[in-house]
Design an enzyme around this catalytic site. Structure first.
Site, PDB file in Angstrom:
ATOM      1  N   ASP A  70      46.090 -13.091   8.710  1.00 56.85           N
ATOM      2  CA  ASP A  70      44.956 -12.972   9.612  1.00 56.85           C
ATOM      3  C   ASP A  70      44.313 -14.362   9.727  1.00 56.85           C
ATOM      4  O   ASP A  70      43.847 -14.912   8.727  1.00 56.85           O
ATOM      5  CB  ASP A  70      43.966 -11.951   9.037  1.00 56.85           C
ATOM      6  CG  ASP A  70      42.724 -11.816   9.895  1.00 56.85           C
ATOM      7  OD1 ASP A  70      42.880 -11.784  11.110  1.00 56.85           O
ATOM      8  OD2 ASP A  70      41.616 -11.755   9.337  1.00 56.85           O
ATOM      9  N   THR A 103      42.529 -13.915  16.339  1.00 64.00           N
ATOM     10  CA  THR A 103      41.911 -15.062  15.655  1.00 64.00           C
ATOM     11  C   THR A 103      42.889 -16.218  15.498  1.00 64.00           C
ATOM     12  O   THR A 103      42.487 -17.379  15.505  1.00 64.00           O
ATOM     13  CB  THR A 103      41.385 -14.642  14.268  1.00 64.00           C
ATOM     14  OG1 THR A 103      42.394 -13.881  13.604  1.00 64.00           O
ATOM     15  CG2 THR A 103      40.145 -13.799  14.396  1.00 64.00           C
ATOM     16  N   ASP A 406      40.916  -4.990  11.812  1.00 62.96           N
ATOM     17  CA  ASP A 406      41.360  -5.565  13.096  1.00 62.96           C
ATOM     18  C   ASP A 406      41.685  -4.455  14.097  1.00 62.96           C
ATOM     19  O   ASP A 406      41.332  -4.539  15.268  1.00 62.96           O
ATOM     20  CB  ASP A 406      42.606  -6.444  12.894  1.00 62.96           C
ATOM     21  CG  ASP A 406      42.209  -7.848  12.446  1.00 62.96           C
ATOM     22  OD1 ASP A 406      41.036  -8.021  12.095  1.00 62.96           O
ATOM     23  OD2 ASP A 406      43.062  -8.754  12.434  1.00 62.96           O
TER      24      ASP A 406
END
Length: 538
Positions: A70, A103, A406
């Site tokens: 992530d 991201t 997420d």
């Protein structure tokens, strides 16, 4: 003679006006240093983009280890010192806040735009011209994305599940996406308030992590779960049906004096009297609690003194009241919202109307001998829900929680802005192609800048292909041709290693993720370009 004397003076004045030398070297160096530092950060996370992206293992100074891909988590844990590189860390953080997903995309995109900016700067184009072109490009790019978007209804559960699954496919827990995606969709839809259908507060979804089992054992619970045991002292009940639940914020223990002092008791009869008073005081409290019909107590953790003593637990057990102690202070709001009850701050305010009602409160044994408390069948349940995440080790549980967050954010995006868009690099290539066509209509420097930046957007499909072990150049070239022929939804299918209509493969993402990624990346690049000096202040 006078004329001859004054002549040199006039020539000096003229030369000082026209031929003044300004040193721009330092400014160029600072700009270059900023761009290179920011690009280094972007390159660090670039390999973790997409479903075939690599994971990063982050080891902290304390010996804590995190495995994740992530982007926001990786950058948050990195100790970045250069100020311009810190801006990319903030960029991924703001994308996390705005959309929750994408991201890594936003940082890779910013890195690519910075690389093209450096080329334009070295060609002698002024940073302000580049910055203005970028602004126009961002407005146009968002229009292109809107033209590609497909409207969506919240009743279309399949599309919501597909977009949540796409988000989970690039995570470590991708093999569990068939379980976690529907779970995320159900969790978000259960907390949507019909009066405010655009607002979803993810704090209404509580994620409880419990070691043991596998990620397959993760479940959604309409009710409450506590990662605690019931207080077993003095053999109180561990299962209560038709529960009347009180959330209390006071202590069931003998009172203390307000100031720190010691009492010396010299006579044993007085000693007995103190103990008797203590007993009567606690018994009086327990009787009041029992009189209201309450049979489950959730007791908030106390800092000043013990929330419960062995004596009070003994009396509560005799009164057949199930006790859960050490409830964290910040959980109280969530608990009272779920149970639809009021927290009780004083024994004098203990009344039946402040209690919550549930069909069953029980201690459940899960897997490896550990226990949790479940409250189910709550009457007038609030718009909240609980997800119990399981996993074989702590690293897996933490990553499952991040991935689930997420997926929840993706569904929240779709609730806020009900449009879907194709994934797999299709929107980026389409933007690149349409902006390239638009650049030919522009004039002068702008045309040159827009053309460069339009090509910069190709970094996303290029990286997707590269991370999947395909030949990036041939894939991106073919993709460009397909889009030029009008196949708007053609994208890279990393599973088959070729280009297909990505919508048919169910690779979709919310429009909000793509638009916020493009606008935030461009905003960040414009800011870095405008900096021409770094002043350190001691």
């Amino acid at each position: 003679m006078a004329a001859a004397v004054t002549a040199p003076h006039t020539t000096n004045a003229r030369s000082s006006k026209t031929e003044s030398y300004v040193d721009n070297k330092r400014r160029d160096d600072i700009r270059q240093a900023n761009i290179l530092a920011a690009r280094a950060v972007a390159d660090a996370v670039r390999t973790s983009l997409g479903p075939k992206g690599m994971d990063k293992m982050i080891s902290s100074a304390t010996g804590e280890v995190i495995i994740t891909n992530d982007g926001a988590t990786i950058l948050n844990k990195m100790e970045v010192l250069q100020p311009a590189a810190k801006m990319l860390v903030d960029l991924s953080r703001s994308q996390d806040a705005a959309a929750g997903d994408g991201t890594t995309t936003v940082v890779v995109l910013a890195g690519s735009l910075l690389r093209r900016s450096l080329t334009l700067l070295s060609a002698g184009i002024h940073p302000t011209v580049i910055s203005d072109s970028l602004y126009k490009l961002s407005v146009r790019a968002v229009d292109v994305l809107h033209s590609m978007a497909i409207p969506l209804e919240l009743s279309d559960r399949d599309s919501l599940v597909k977009s949540a699954a796409t988000s989970l496919n690039s995570k470590v827990v991708s093999q569990y996406s068939s379980l976690l995606a529907p779970l995320a969709v159900d969790a978000v839809l259960s907390v949507v308030d019909p009066e405010h259908p655009d607002l979803v507060d993810l704090r209404d979804i509580k994620i409880v992590k419990k070691l043991g089992g596998t990620v397959d054992d993760t479940e959604l619970i309409r009710g409450l779960v506590f990662d605690k045991k019931v207080s077993h002292t003095a053999g109180g009940p561990t299962r209560v049906e038709n529960a009347k639940i009180a959330v209390i914020q006071f202590q069931i223990s003998p009172p203390k004096t307000d100031i720190e002092q010691s009492i010396i008791v010299s006579d044993y009869t007085q000693m007995d009297r103190i103990l008797r008073e203590e007993r009567n005081y606690i018994l009086g409290m327990v009787k009041k609690i029992k009189a209201s019909g309450c049979n489950v107590l959730l007791i908030q953790k106390s800092i000043l003194r013990d929330a419960v003593t062995d004596l009070s637990l003994h009396y509560l057990a005799k009164a057949k009241i199930l006790v859960v102690k050490d409830v964290e202070r910040d959980e109280i709001e969530f608990i009272t919202k779920t149970l639809n009850c009021l927290p009780i701050a004083n024994i004098e305010h203990f009344r039946e109307e402040k209690l919550g009602h549930a069909d069953l409160v029980e201690e459940v044994l899960i897997g490896d001998g550990s226990k949790i408390i479940k409250i189910t069948g709550i009457k007038d349940v609030g718009r909240t829900t609980t997800v119990l995440v399981r996993g074989s080790n702590q690293l897996m549980i933490d990553e499952a929680e991040r991935s689930l967050h997420d997926a929840l954010c993706v569904v929240r995006c779709l609730v806020n802005k009900r449009y879907l868009i194709a994934g797999g690099g299709a929107p980026e290539i389409d933007m690149s192609w349409q902006l390239g066509v638009w650049a030919k209509e522009l004039k002068g420097m702008e045309s040159f800048c827009v053309k460069e930046f339009a090509e910069a957007l190709e970094v996303i499909p290029y990286t997707l292909a590269e991370n999947a072990g395909l030949n990036p150049i041939s894939i991106v070239t073919e993709l460009r041709n397909r889009h030029a022929e009008g196949e708007t939804n053609a994208g890279i299918n990393v599973r088959k290693g070729q280009i297909t209509n990505i919508l048919e493969e169910n690779v979709v993402q919310p429009l909000l993720v793509s638009t916020s990624a493009v606008t935030l990346a461009i905003e960040c690049v414009r800011m870095i370009l405008k900096i021409d000096d770094i002043v350190t202040v001691r």
